[in-house]
Scaffold this motif. Structure first.
Motif, PDB file in Angstrom:
ATOM      1  N   LEU A 109      -4.391  13.509   5.001  1.00  0.00           N
ATOM      2  CA  LEU A 109      -4.065  14.239   6.231  1.00  0.00           C
ATOM      3  C   LEU A 109      -3.084  15.384   6.026  1.00  0.00           C
ATOM      4  CD1 LEU A 109      -3.704  11.035   8.409  1.00  0.00           C
ATOM      5  CD2 LEU A 109      -5.602  12.663   8.502  1.00  0.00           C
ATOM      6  N   GLY A 110      -2.576  15.523   4.800  1.00  0.00           N
ATOM      7  CA  GLY A 110      -1.713  16.666   4.516  1.00  0.00           C
ATOM      8  C   GLY A 110      -0.274  16.505   4.923  1.00  0.00           C
ATOM      9  N   ASP A 111       0.156  15.300   5.344  1.00  0.00           N
ATOM     10  CA  ASP A 111       1.533  15.110   5.785  1.00  0.00           C
ATOM     11  C   ASP A 111       1.913  13.645   5.548  1.00  0.00           C
ATOM     12  OD1 ASP A 111       4.005  15.021   7.007  1.00  0.00           O
ATOM     13  OD2 ASP A 111       3.398  16.246   8.714  1.00  0.00           O
ATOM     14  N   SER A 112       2.941  13.420   4.729  1.00  0.00           N
ATOM     15  CA  SER A 112       3.327  12.048   4.401  1.00  0.00           C
ATOM     16  C   SER A 112       3.918  11.308   5.592  1.00  0.00           C
ATOM     17  CB  SER A 112       4.328  12.049   3.242  1.00  0.00           C
ATOM     18  OG  SER A 112       5.502  12.774   3.601  1.00  0.00           O
ATOM     19  N   ILE A 113       4.375  12.040   6.632  1.00  0.00           N
ATOM     20  CA  ILE A 113       4.925  11.363   7.805  1.00  0.00           C
ATOM     21  C   ILE A 113       3.853  10.547   8.504  1.00  0.00           C
ATOM     22  CG2 ILE A 113       4.489  13.169   9.513  1.00  0.00           C
ATOM     23  CD1 ILE A 113       7.708  11.071   9.159  1.00  0.00           C
TER      24      ILE A 113
ATOM     25  N   VAL B 230       0.852  -1.185   0.000  1.00  0.00           N
ATOM     26  CA  VAL B 230       0.000   0.000   0.000  1.00  0.00           C
ATOM     27  C   VAL B 230       0.888   1.235   0.000  1.00  0.00           C
ATOM     28  CG1 VAL B 230      -0.151  -0.110   2.537  1.00  0.00           C
ATOM     29  CG2 VAL B 230      -1.823   1.224   1.247  1.00  0.00           C
ATOM     30  N   ASP B 231       0.543   2.214  -0.811  1.00  0.00           N
ATOM     31  CA  ASP B 231       1.313   3.467  -0.840  1.00  0.00           C
ATOM     32  C   ASP B 231       0.839   4.341   0.320  1.00  0.00           C
ATOM     33  OD1 ASP B 231       2.709   5.786  -1.366  1.00  0.00           O
ATOM     34  OD2 ASP B 231       2.420   5.677  -3.532  1.00  0.00           O
ATOM     35  N   ALA B 232       1.301   4.001   1.512  1.00  0.00           N
ATOM     36  CA  ALA B 232       0.851   4.690   2.714  1.00  0.00           C
ATOM     37  C   ALA B 232       1.248   6.158   2.720  1.00  0.00           C
ATOM     38  CB  ALA B 232       1.426   3.982   3.949  1.00  0.00           C
ATOM     39  N   SER B 233       2.427   6.476   2.189  1.00  0.00           N
ATOM     40  CA  SER B 233       2.897   7.867   2.198  1.00  0.00           C
ATOM     41  C   SER B 233       1.980   8.766   1.376  1.00  0.00           C
ATOM     42  CB  SER B 233       4.330   7.947   1.660  1.00  0.00           C
ATOM     43  OG  SER B 233       5.217   7.205   2.465  1.00  0.00           O
ATOM     44  N   ASP B 234       1.634   8.311   0.172  1.00  0.00           N
ATOM     45  CA  ASP B 234       0.785   9.121  -0.709  1.00  0.00           C
ATOM     46  C   ASP B 234      -0.623   9.261  -0.139  1.00  0.00           C
ATOM     47  OD1 ASP B 234       0.258  10.434  -3.390  1.00  0.00           O
ATOM     48  OD2 ASP B 234      -1.193   8.810  -3.467  1.00  0.00           O
ATOM     49  N   LEU B 235      -1.195   8.165   0.343  1.00  0.00           N
ATOM     50  CA  LEU B 235      -2.548   8.226   0.889  1.00  0.00           C
ATOM     51  C   LEU B 235      -2.595   9.102   2.130  1.00  0.00           C
ATOM     52  CD1 LEU B 235      -3.641   4.512   0.435  1.00  0.00           C
ATOM     53  CD2 LEU B 235      -4.591   6.501  -0.745  1.00  0.00           C
TER      54      LEU B 235
ATOM     55  N   VAL C  14      -0.998  13.764  18.319  1.00  0.00           N
ATOM     56  CA  VAL C  14      -1.923  12.712  18.731  1.00  0.00           C
ATOM     57  C   VAL C  14      -3.130  12.616  17.799  1.00  0.00           C
ATOM     58  CG1 VAL C  14      -3.457  11.924  20.569  1.00  0.00           C
ATOM     59  CG2 VAL C  14      -1.195  12.819  21.134  1.00  0.00           C
ATOM     60  N   ALA C  15      -3.742  13.758  17.489  1.00  0.00           N
ATOM     61  CA  ALA C  15      -4.941  13.747  16.644  1.00  0.00           C
ATOM     62  C   ALA C  15      -4.627  13.195  15.255  1.00  0.00           C
ATOM     63  CB  ALA C  15      -5.520  15.152  16.540  1.00  0.00           C
ATOM     64  N   MET C  16      -3.517  13.645  14.664  1.00  0.00           N
ATOM     65  CA  MET C  16      -3.157  13.159  13.333  1.00  0.00           C
ATOM     66  C   MET C  16      -2.797  11.673  13.383  1.00  0.00           C
ATOM     67  SD  MET C  16      -0.278  14.521  10.606  1.00  0.00           S
ATOM     68  CE  MET C  16       1.119  13.830  11.509  1.00  0.00           C
ATOM     69  N   SER C  17      -2.108  11.251  14.447  1.00  0.00           N
ATOM     70  CA  SER C  17      -1.714   9.849  14.564  1.00  0.00           C
ATOM     71  C   SER C  17      -2.940   8.949  14.678  1.00  0.00           C
ATOM     72  CB  SER C  17      -0.811   9.660  15.786  1.00  0.00           C
ATOM     73  OG  SER C  17       0.401  10.358  15.627  1.00  0.00           O
ATOM     74  N   ARG C  18      -3.909   9.375  15.479  1.00  0.00           N
ATOM     75  CA  ARG C  18      -5.134   8.591  15.604  1.00  0.00           C
ATOM     76  C   ARG C  18      -5.870   8.513  14.272  1.00  0.00           C
ATOM     77  NH1 ARG C  18      -7.004  10.985  21.511  1.00  0.00           N
ATOM     78  NH2 ARG C  18      -6.406   9.144  22.745  1.00  0.00           N
TER      79      ARG C  18
END
Length: 250
Positions: free
Chosen positions: A130-134, A120-125, A168-172
């Motif tokens: 979410l606006g951040d590939s990290i 899966v292209d997790a970075s692109d998705l 935290v919010a972005m990680s969730r």
């Protein structure tokens, strides 16, 4: 670290060993994570040859490397890999270098069996959603968790993300999107796609007016008037030819 903390919260035995390469820009990083219901049953921290139950690969080049492949075993190991095309330094020395994505996917598939390998292209998705590939790291972890590769509870994983205290919010959200992608990749890809077409380009009059406003803000109305005078003269001369290409360029 998140998996280890989640296992600790669940009351399980856990060991985590990070091994960092010494190549340019740090090289590859391998995290050996061992989880067991009985802490006394863990006698080593390294994952031995052919002993991996799961591989969560943040980089497909590293995931297809000999160090990773030797830990895999068909019939035992399941794999989730981020297939983002992140080039190595080779492209700076070889202008004809091509990212060997299909070949690396085939190598991993051969090592564990096609049904046990997920790409899966997790970075692109993550970037699109979410606006951040990290956020691709947590996206990938959520994908792997939903596939049953991470033997910790959802409550413990969520608590570990909270205790980590970083974005935290972005990680969730990334973890949740990864779970969704594991269940319905097409729906997540559709959600990540652009919602509408690009707006039509401005007309020539709109373009000239916007440039006048910019020049007025930059200096004053007199400066914008000089611009308008030049444009009008070019437009009048070009109008005899039935074209606006030169006026647009000016």
């Amino acid at each position: 670290a998140l998996i280890g903390m989640a296992a600790h919260i669940d009351g399980k035995g856990v060991t985590v060993l990070d091994m960092t390469g010494l190549a340019q820009k740090g090289g590859a990083v391998f995290s050996h994570v061992r989880i067991c219901d009985d802490p006394e049953a863990i006698h080593a921290v390294r994952v031995a040859t052919g002993d991996a139950d799961a591989l969560i690969g943040g980089d497909i080049i590293v995931s297809a490397s000999p160090d990773a492949l030797t830990r895999m075993q068909a019939g035992r190991t399941r794999v989730v890999v981020n297939c983002a095309r992140t080039p190595t330094a080779d492209f700076t020395r070889n202008p004809d270098w091509q990212f060997p994505l299909e070949r690396m996917q085939a190598v991993i598939g051969e090592a564990v069996g096609e049904a046990a390998a997920h790409f899966v292209d997790a970075s692109d998705l993550a970037f699109r959603l979410l606006g951040d590939s990290i956020a691709g790291n947590l996206f990938l972890l959520g994908y792997a968790w939903q596939k049953g590769l991470v033997p910790v509870s959802w409550d413990a994983m969520d608590r570990a993300i909270e205790l980590n205290g970083t974005a935290v919010a972005m990680s969730r959200a990334a973890f949740l999107w990864g779970r969704r992608a594991a269940l319905d990749a097409a729906a997540v890809a559709a959600r990540a796609a652009p919602k509408s077409e690009a707006p039509p380009p401005p007309s020539l009059d709109e373009l000239i007016a916007s440039r006048e406003r910019m020049l007025t803000d930059y200096q004053d109305a007199a400066y914008a008037a000089r611009y308008r005078d030049l444009i009008n003269r070019v437009r009048a001369a070009e109008g005899k030819l039935g074209s606006t290409a030169l006026t647009e360029a000016v």
